[in-house]
Write a protein that holds these residues in place. Structure first.
Motif, PDB file in Angstrom:
ATOM      1  N   MET A   1       0.844  -1.158   0.217  1.00  0.00           N
ATOM      2  CA  MET A   1      -0.105  -0.023  -0.039  1.00  0.00           C
ATOM      3  C   MET A   1       0.823   1.370  -0.134  1.00  0.00           C
ATOM      4  O   MET A   1       1.764   1.400   0.926  1.00  0.00           O
ATOM      5  N   VAL A   2       0.344   2.029  -0.918  1.00  0.00           N
ATOM      6  CA  VAL A   2       1.302   3.587  -0.947  1.00  0.00           C
ATOM      7  C   VAL A   2       0.373   4.462  -0.539  1.00  0.00           C
ATOM      8  O   VAL A   2      -0.536   4.773  -1.326  1.00  0.00           O
ATOM      9  N   TYR A   3       0.504   5.056   0.600  1.00  0.00           N
ATOM     10  CA  TYR A   3      -0.165   6.233   1.180  1.00  0.00           C
ATOM     11  C   TYR A   3       0.319   7.636   0.598  1.00  0.00           C
ATOM     12  O   TYR A   3       1.355   7.980   0.766  1.00  0.00           O
ATOM     13  N   CYS A   4      -0.692   8.263  -0.198  1.00  0.00           N
ATOM     14  CA  CYS A   4      -0.103   9.245  -0.826  1.00  0.00           C
ATOM     15  C   CYS A   4      -0.808  10.517   0.106  1.00  0.00           C
ATOM     16  O   CYS A   4      -1.978  10.875   0.684  1.00  0.00           O
ATOM     17  N   GLN A   5       0.077  11.596   0.140  1.00  0.00           N
ATOM     18  CA  GLN A   5      -0.146  12.681   1.123  1.00  0.00           C
ATOM     19  C   GLN A   5      -1.094  13.665   0.468  1.00  0.00           C
ATOM     20  O   GLN A   5      -1.022  14.064  -0.720  1.00  0.00           O
ATOM     21  N   GLY A   6      -2.104  14.441   1.066  1.00  0.00           N
ATOM     22  CA  GLY A   6      -2.936  15.534   0.556  1.00  0.00           C
ATOM     23  C   GLY A   6      -4.181  14.943   0.136  1.00  0.00           C
ATOM     24  O   GLY A   6      -4.540  13.968  -0.345  1.00  0.00           O
ATOM     25  N   CYS A   7      -5.046  15.641   0.510  1.00  0.00           N
ATOM     26  CA  CYS A   7      -6.591  15.483   0.356  1.00  0.00           C
ATOM     27  C   CYS A   7      -7.297  17.099   0.416  1.00  0.00           C
ATOM     28  O   CYS A   7      -6.974  17.843   1.399  1.00  0.00           O
ATOM     29  N   PRO A   8      -8.298  17.322  -0.773  1.00  0.00           N
ATOM     30  CA  PRO A   8      -8.951  18.409  -0.607  1.00  0.00           C
ATOM     31  C   PRO A   8     -10.129  18.466   0.240  1.00  0.00           C
ATOM     32  O   PRO A   8     -10.613  19.621   0.678  1.00  0.00           O
ATOM     33  N   TRP A   9     -10.681  17.240   0.679  1.00  0.00           N
ATOM     34  CA  TRP A   9     -11.796  17.537   1.382  1.00  0.00           C
ATOM     35  C   TRP A   9     -11.581  17.391   2.981  1.00  0.00           C
ATOM     36  O   TRP A   9     -10.360  16.772   3.458  1.00  0.00           O
ATOM     37  N   ARG A  10     -12.471  17.670   3.668  1.00  0.00           N
ATOM     38  CA  ARG A  10     -12.181  17.497   5.204  1.00  0.00           C
ATOM     39  C   ARG A  10     -13.440  16.770   5.861  1.00  0.00           C
ATOM     40  O   ARG A  10     -14.216  17.385   6.669  1.00  0.00           O
ATOM     41  N   CYS A  11     -13.572  15.483   5.692  1.00  0.00           N
ATOM     42  CA  CYS A  11     -14.519  14.739   6.294  1.00  0.00           C
ATOM     43  C   CYS A  11     -14.301  14.851   7.708  1.00  0.00           C
ATOM     44  O   CYS A  11     -13.229  14.224   8.109  1.00  0.00           O
TER      45      CYS A  11
END
Length: 205
Positions: A1-11
């Motif tokens: 699993m490669v976890y990518c940094q960054g997400c535009p949403w704030r759930c």
């Protein structure tokens, strides 16, 4: 699993809040990951890009191509935040886990904190279903965020779009999340959901 940094949403129920910022300390360069994958050829079968939101990465398609060139199958976990980039990588993937968070209307904005996020998610969902790529749609459910009526509306829409495999994931409290699970679908609700999809699963917290 490669976890990518960054997400535009704030759930509010995000399970990986440390991956939300675009940049963070302790990240690993893709070149190092690629070297690891070279060493593990014949021992690993696939590389799954997760996050955060992998399609936030401009270099995602190239990273997938490089992993495929080493003989790996490619998986993707995505919420469809970036429809154009999501569609770009679909020809490169073997499987997608798609996070459908709410009915594709103002409820999405309430969950993600971002206007028009439902439009982006719906566009990506349609592209995925049109592509024929093997996929699973899933929803993380917390009664304090998404009512059973909204869950019913979402799953009805997904079934109408042609989703065949769907999973309902009960919210799991994690470190830093300041609330606990609220309520649970009863058997009658689950039966109604299950009848909508050829393959349905419930993942308990």
């Amino acid at each position: 699993m490669v976890y990518c940094q960054g997400c535009p949403w704030r759930c509010g129920y995000c399970h990986n809040p440390h991956l939300l910022p675009v940049r963070a300390a302790g990240g690993i360069a893709w070149g190092e990951v690629l070297e690891f994958l070279r060493r593990r050829r014949g021992l690993l079968d696939a590389v799954v890009f997760s996050g955060g939101e992998p399609t936030a990465q401009a270099g995602l398609a190239q990273a997938m191509r490089e992993a495929k060139a080493l003989g790996y199958r490619i998986g993707l976990h995505s919420s469809g935040s970036y429809p154009r980039r999501f569609a770009e990588v679909l020809p490169l993937v073997d499987w997608v886990g798609f996070d459908a968070k709410a009915p594709f209307d103002p409820a999405y904005t309430r969950i993600t904190g971002v206007r028009a996020s439902g439009d982006a998610a719906l566009a990506s969902a349609r592209a995925l279903l049109a592509s024929g790529v093997d996929c699973e749609f899933r929803t993380t459910w917390h009664g304090g965020f998404l009512s059973l009526a909204e869950l019913e509306r979402l799953t009805r829409t997904l079934a109408e779009l042609g989703v065949r495999r769907y999973a309902l994931q009960e919210f799991r409290a994690s470190v830093g999340v300041g609330f606990r699970p609220v309520g649970a679908p009863v058997a009658a609700d689950l039966d109604a959901l299950a009848r909508r999809f050829p393959q349905f699963s419930l993942r308990r917290a």
